[in-house]
Write a protein that holds these residues in place. Structure first.
Motif, short mmCIF file in Angstrom:
data_model
loop_
_atom_site.label_atom_id
_atom_site.label_comp_id
_atom_site.label_asym_id
_atom_site.label_seq_id
_atom_site.Cartn_x
_atom_site.Cartn_y
_atom_site.Cartn_z
N TYR A 32 0.81 -1.21 0.00
CA TYR A 32 0.00 0.00 0.00
C TYR A 32 0.85 1.27 0.00
N VAL A 33 0.19 2.33 -0.42
CA VAL A 33 0.68 3.69 -0.24
C VAL A 33 -0.27 4.37 0.75
N LEU A 34 0.28 5.03 1.75
CA LEU A 34 -0.54 5.80 2.67
C LEU A 34 -0.23 7.28 2.50
N GLY A 35 -1.28 8.08 2.54
CA GLY A 35 -1.11 9.49 2.29
C GLY A 35 -1.86 10.36 3.27
N TRP A 36 -1.51 11.63 3.25
CA TRP A 36 -2.21 12.65 4.01
C TRP A 36 -2.79 13.68 3.03
N PHE A 37 -4.04 14.02 3.27
CA PHE A 37 -4.71 15.07 2.52
C PHE A 37 -5.25 16.08 3.52
N ARG A 38 -5.66 17.23 3.02
CA ARG A 38 -6.27 18.22 3.90
C ARG A 38 -7.34 19.00 3.15
N ARG A 39 -8.32 19.47 3.92
CA ARG A 39 -9.36 20.30 3.35
C ARG A 39 -9.53 21.54 4.22
N ALA A 40 -9.20 22.67 3.63
CA ALA A 40 -9.36 23.95 4.30
C ALA A 40 -10.78 24.44 4.07
N PRO A 41 -11.27 25.34 4.93
CA PRO A 41 -12.63 25.86 4.77
C PRO A 41 -12.84 26.46 3.39
N GLY A 42 -13.90 26.02 2.72
CA GLY A 42 -14.23 26.57 1.42
C GLY A 42 -13.39 26.05 0.27
N LYS A 43 -12.52 25.09 0.54
CA LYS A 43 -11.65 24.56 -0.52
C LYS A 43 -11.84 23.06 -0.66
N GLU A 44 -11.35 22.54 -1.76
CA GLU A 44 -11.42 21.10 -1.98
C GLU A 44 -10.29 20.40 -1.23
N ARG A 45 -10.50 19.11 -1.02
CA ARG A 45 -9.48 18.31 -0.37
C ARG A 45 -8.24 18.23 -1.26
N GLU A 46 -7.08 18.48 -0.69
CA GLU A 46 -5.86 18.50 -1.48
C GLU A 46 -4.80 17.57 -0.89
N PHE A 47 -3.94 17.12 -1.76
CA PHE A 47 -2.85 16.22 -1.38
C PHE A 47 -1.80 16.97 -0.57
N ALA A 50 2.67 11.58 0.84
CA ALA A 50 2.39 10.15 0.80
C ALA A 50 3.67 9.36 0.96
N ILE A 51 3.51 8.11 1.40
CA ILE A 51 4.66 7.23 1.62
C ILE A 51 4.31 5.83 1.15
N ARG A 52 5.24 5.21 0.45
CA ARG A 52 5.08 3.82 0.06
C ARG A 52 5.50 2.97 1.24
N TRP A 53 4.58 2.10 1.68
CA TRP A 53 4.87 1.35 2.89
C TRP A 53 6.12 0.49 2.74
N SER A 54 6.28 -0.18 1.62
CA SER A 54 7.49 -0.97 1.38
C SER A 54 8.57 -0.08 0.79
N GLY A 55 9.62 0.09 1.53
CA GLY A 55 10.74 0.89 1.04
C GLY A 55 10.75 2.31 1.56
N GLY A 56 9.58 2.86 1.86
CA GLY A 56 9.51 4.17 2.49
C GLY A 56 9.69 5.37 1.57
N SER A 57 9.55 5.18 0.26
CA SER A 57 9.65 6.35 -0.64
C SER A 57 8.54 7.33 -0.31
N THR A 58 8.87 8.62 -0.43
CA THR A 58 7.93 9.66 -0.07
C THR A 58 7.74 10.67 -1.19
N TYR A 59 6.64 11.40 -1.07
CA TYR A 59 6.32 12.43 -2.07
C TYR A 59 5.53 13.51 -1.36
N TYR A 60 5.83 14.79 -1.70
CA TYR A 60 5.21 15.91 -1.01
C TYR A 60 4.62 16.93 -1.99
#
Length: 124
Positions: A32-47, A50-60
Motif C-alpha cells: 500500500y501507499v498511505l497518504g495525508w490530505f487536507r481540506r481547508a474551509p471553502g476549498k477542496e481536499r488536497e494532497f 504520501a509514503i510507500r509502505w514498502s521501502g519508504g519512498s515519499t512524495y510531497y
C-alpha cells in the motif's frame, strides 16, 4: 476491512509544530501507499504527502516540502506527519488515506480508504 484513525490535531501558533498520527488496521500494508490530505474551509481536499509502505519512498506537495515530513512505523502500523514551521494557511482538517499499489499518486480519487480527519488550526 481497512481502518484508519487520525490523531494529534490541535491549535498551534504560527511557526509552531504538530505531529499527526494515523493508526492503520485491518491488513498488512506492505503493498500500500498511505497518504495525508487536507481540506481547508471553502476549498477542496488536497494532497499533502504520501509514503510507500514498502521501502519508504515519499512524495510531497510543493506547499509543504521542506516543512512537513511523512514517516511510518512498521511495528505499530502507524503513519506520522511531522509538521514544522506551520502557517495559518495550513489550517485544515487533515485526513489519512490508503491505496493499494506501489505507485504514489496525489489524486485523491485513487485512494480507497479514508479516516475521519483531525482538525489543525494555526493562529496568526
Amino acid at each position: 476491512q481497512v481502518q484508519l484513525v487520525e490523531s494529534g490535531g490541535g491549535l498551534v501558533q504560527t511557526g509552531g509544530s504538530l505531529r499527526l498520527s494515523c493508526a492503520a488496521s485491518g491488513r498488512t500494508f506492505s503493498g500500500y501507499v498511505l497518504g495525508w490530505f487536507r481540506r481547508a474551509p471553502g476549498k477542496e481536499r488536497e494532497f499533502v504527502a504520501a509514503i510507500r509502505w514498502s521501502g519508504g519512498s515519499t512524495y510531497y506537495a510543493d506547499s509543504v516540502k521542506g516543512r512537513f515530513t511523512i514517516s511510518r512505523d512498521d511495528a505499530k502500523k502507524t503513519v506520522f506527519l511531522q509538521m514544522n514551521s506551520l502557517k495559518p494557511e495550513d489550517t485544515a482538517v487533515y485526513y489519512c488515506a490508503a491505496k493499494y499499489g506501489q505507485i504514489i499518486v496525489s489524486d485523491r480519487g485513487s485512494y480507497d480508504y479514508w479516516g475521519q480527519g483531525t482538525q489543525v488550526t494555526v493562529s496568526s
